[in-house]
Design a protein around this motif. Sequence first.
Motif, PDB file in Angstrom:
ATOM      1  N   THR A 181      -2.638   6.028   7.313  1.00 52.86           N
ATOM      2  CA  THR A 181      -1.301   7.308   6.239  1.00 52.86           C
ATOM      3  C   THR A 181      -3.147   8.118   6.651  1.00 52.86           C
ATOM      4  O   THR A 181      -3.911   8.614   5.330  1.00 52.86           O
ATOM      5  N   THR A 231      -3.699  11.559   7.581  1.00 54.24           N
ATOM      6  CA  THR A 231      -3.430  13.572   6.406  1.00 54.24           C
ATOM      7  C   THR A 231      -2.156  13.452   7.387  1.00 54.24           C
ATOM      8  O   THR A 231      -1.291  14.037   6.878  1.00 54.24           O
ATOM      9  N   VAL A 284       1.183  10.844   7.542  1.00 54.23           N
ATOM     10  CA  VAL A 284       1.663  10.932   6.274  1.00 54.23           C
ATOM     11  C   VAL A 284       2.365  12.404   6.680  1.00 54.23           C
ATOM     12  O   VAL A 284       4.020  12.376   5.302  1.00 54.23           O
ATOM     13  N   PRO A 318       4.369   9.198   2.804  1.00 56.52           N
ATOM     14  CA  PRO A 318       4.004   8.505   2.561  1.00 56.52           C
ATOM     15  C   PRO A 318       3.663   6.404   3.122  1.00 56.52           C
ATOM     16  O   PRO A 318       2.757   5.985   3.363  1.00 56.52           O
ATOM     17  N   ASP A 319       5.172   6.455   3.155  1.00 48.34           N
ATOM     18  CA  ASP A 319       5.471   4.301   4.321  1.00 48.34           C
ATOM     19  C   ASP A 319       5.148   4.612   5.450  1.00 48.34           C
ATOM     20  O   ASP A 319       5.244   4.412   5.595  1.00 48.34           O
ATOM     21  N   ASP A 374      -5.277   2.171   4.861  1.00 40.79           N
ATOM     22  CA  ASP A 374      -6.129   3.531   5.106  1.00 40.79           C
ATOM     23  C   ASP A 374      -7.006   4.171   5.714  1.00 40.79           C
ATOM     24  O   ASP A 374      -7.562   3.023   6.913  1.00 40.79           O
TER      25      ASP A 374
END
Length: 245
Positions: A186, A188, A191, A196-197, A212
């Motif tokens: 994820t 920047t 995303v 977000p997924d 992350d």
Amino acid sequence: MDFTGKKILITGSGAVGGLSHVTAKLIAARGGDVLITGRDQEAGDAALRELIDASASARFVRADLGTVSGVRALADEAGDVDVLIDNAGLVPFGATETQDEEAYDAAFAVNVRATFFLTAHLIPGMKARGGGSVVNISSTASSRGPPELAVYGATKAALESLTRTWAVEWASDNIRVNAVLPGPMTTTKTVAALGPDVGGMGKTTALARASDPLEVAEVVAFVASDQASYVTGAVVAADGGRTAI
């Protein structure tokens, strides 16, 4: 993972929220003197400000790794480094029959040629100081064969081949060379492009989620550090088990 007294060059790290920027922040917090690079001066300045705000010892150098002269200029600007993390890369999408020569050449220039010659320029300094660490950032595309990523996957497979060869070539000089293979993250940029997924890519992993970037950065930092003193020639997967499926 103590990087005190070490100078670390991380390519492709001039954007806030990307894997290399997160890695730079992590390594700087552990005492490293970090040099980050990117093609966009404005984005690089923003990435540097975030590092400085976190009390990091860091600087940004704008670098165009699409040319050999740009690679040499970066090597000259960096000087001696203890750790090199090769992450700069281009990701050309497209079916093989529609791929144009310009995108193909650009991907190999940045993803493979720049890594090859930047590493070659910096290795003599590592040898002179008694050792060092090189970490190449690969991708699951190197072995899984995802559609429309033939060129990108080929460049990452080349990086993994270089990793193994260099590990043997420089082992007697106390220089370790490894690769880290991230899964869906994820970041920047990802995303922003996929949501977000991250386009559901996390569901393709055994853990059924995207990571992350910090989770992968921890692995990169470990492999780069002296704690991984017996690890060389390895491709370390930090992909949530995606390559195991």
